[in-house]
Design a protein around this motif. Structure first.
Motif, PDB file in Angstrom:
ATOM      1  N   TYR B  35       0.844  -1.180   0.000  1.00 15.38           N
ATOM      2  CA  TYR B  35       0.000   0.000   0.000  1.00 15.38           C
ATOM      3  C   TYR B  35       0.890   1.245   0.000  1.00 15.38           C
ATOM      4  O   TYR B  35       2.018   1.221   0.476  1.00 15.38           O
ATOM      5  N   GLN B  37       0.534   5.335   1.374  1.00 17.72           N
ATOM      6  CA  GLN B  37      -0.289   6.201   2.200  1.00 17.72           C
ATOM      7  C   GLN B  37       0.111   7.644   1.976  1.00 17.72           C
ATOM      8  O   GLN B  37       1.261   8.024   2.209  1.00 17.72           O
ATOM      9  N   HIS B  41      -5.652  10.564   1.641  1.00 25.81           N
ATOM     10  CA  HIS B  41      -6.092   9.465   0.778  1.00 25.81           C
ATOM     11  C   HIS B  41      -6.222   8.134   1.499  1.00 25.81           C
ATOM     12  O   HIS B  41      -6.606   7.161   0.902  1.00 25.81           O
ATOM     13  N   GLY B  42      -5.880   8.061   2.751  1.00 34.27           N
ATOM     14  CA  GLY B  42      -5.893   6.760   3.388  1.00 34.27           C
ATOM     15  C   GLY B  42      -4.873   5.848   2.729  1.00 34.27           C
ATOM     16  O   GLY B  42      -3.875   6.296   2.174  1.00 34.27           O
ATOM     17  N   LEU B  43      -5.118   4.564   2.754  1.00 33.62           N
ATOM     18  CA  LEU B  43      -4.218   3.595   2.129  1.00 33.62           C
ATOM     19  C   LEU B  43      -4.749   3.221   0.752  1.00 33.62           C
ATOM     20  O   LEU B  43      -5.944   2.961   0.595  1.00 33.62           O
ATOM     21  N   LEU B  45      -4.082   0.490  -2.444  1.00 33.01           N
ATOM     22  CA  LEU B  45      -3.433  -0.769  -2.766  1.00 33.01           C
ATOM     23  C   LEU B  45      -2.695  -0.650  -4.085  1.00 33.01           C
ATOM     24  O   LEU B  45      -3.268  -0.261  -5.098  1.00 33.01           O
ATOM     25  N   PHE B  90       3.608   0.840   2.761  1.00 39.85           N
ATOM     26  CA  PHE B  90       3.414  -0.184   3.772  1.00 39.85           C
ATOM     27  C   PHE B  90       3.234  -1.544   3.118  1.00 39.85           C
ATOM     28  O   PHE B  90       2.461  -1.696   2.171  1.00 39.85           O
TER      29      PHE B  90
END
Lengths: 109, 114
Positions: B35, B37, B41-43, B45, B90
């Motif tokens: 991912y 970050q 935008h959050g995470l 994929l 991540f």
């Protein structure tokens, strides 16, 4: 499009108070998860609630799920300084987790 | 040490250079994920893998390449880094079958592209 959209974006409370965060999602899900992320760190899984469950507890955490409203809530009771973090609620659908921007929780001493 | 580890933790590179971020897990989990970050935008994929030699694109795969020759390793390569790839990356793994289940995350790799 974002699946798990957390609300509020930021929350600041006094230590010892309860903190409630909400989450909404758009499509049908198999389960919904809550994660915590401390500043500068990786995410840590808190709890998973399946689509056929309505409520789940883990220590000071209480999660509810309302599939008819496509929403979930996370309650943290008796907050502590260590609870200061960002919280995320991705829903799982079609073997994917879709993440929102999270709720930033600040616990004031 | 047991768990999931990422390296490097911090990396500064220049536009056009190739960068590889490493991810290693000791649980023999089937699923692994990358991912990114970014603020607001959050995470998102990038790629995921269901098993060794099986990889698939996520939401934002352009500019990235992955491989998974061994179950425990899942490197992410930026073939020609761009400034828009400045982010925190991540890696995560999951041992559940029949669904994703709980993800275990590494500590992240903060990449800056100048």
């Amino acid at each position: 499009s974002q699946q798990g959209e957390e609300d509020p974006q930021a929350l600041s409370i006094q230590e010892g108070e309860n903190a409630t965060m909400n989450c909404s999602y758009k499509t049908s899900i198999n389960n919904l998860q809550w994660y915590r992320q401390n500043s500068g760190r990786g995410l840590v899984h808190l709890i998973l609630i399946r689509s056929n469950e309505r409520e789940k507890h883990s220590g000071r955490l209480r999660v509810t799920l309302d599939t008819s409203k496509k929403s979930s809530s996370l309650l943290i009771t008796a907050s502590r300084a260590a609870d200061t973090a960002s919280y995320f609620c991705p829903g799982e659908s079609n073997y994917q987790l879709i993440w929102g921007a999270g709720t930033k929780l600040i616990i004031k001493p | 040490d047991a768990g999931i580890t990422q390296s490097p933790r911090y990396k500064i590179t220049e536009t056009g250079r190739q960068v590889t971020l490493m991810c290693h897990q000791t649980w023999s989990h089937s699923y692994m994920f990358w991912y990114r970050q970014d603020l607001g935008h959050g995470l998102r994929l990038i790629y995921y893998s269901a098993a060794a030699d099986i990889t698939d694109k996520g939401e934002v795969p352009d500019g990235y390449v992955v491989s998974r020759s061994k179950t425990e390793n899942f490197p992410l390569t930026l073939e020609s880094a761009t400034r828009s790839q400045t982010s925190v990356y991540f890696c995560a793994s999951s041992g559940k079958t029949g669904g994703i289940g709980e993800l275990f995350f590494g500590e992240g790799s903060r990449l800056t592209v100048l």
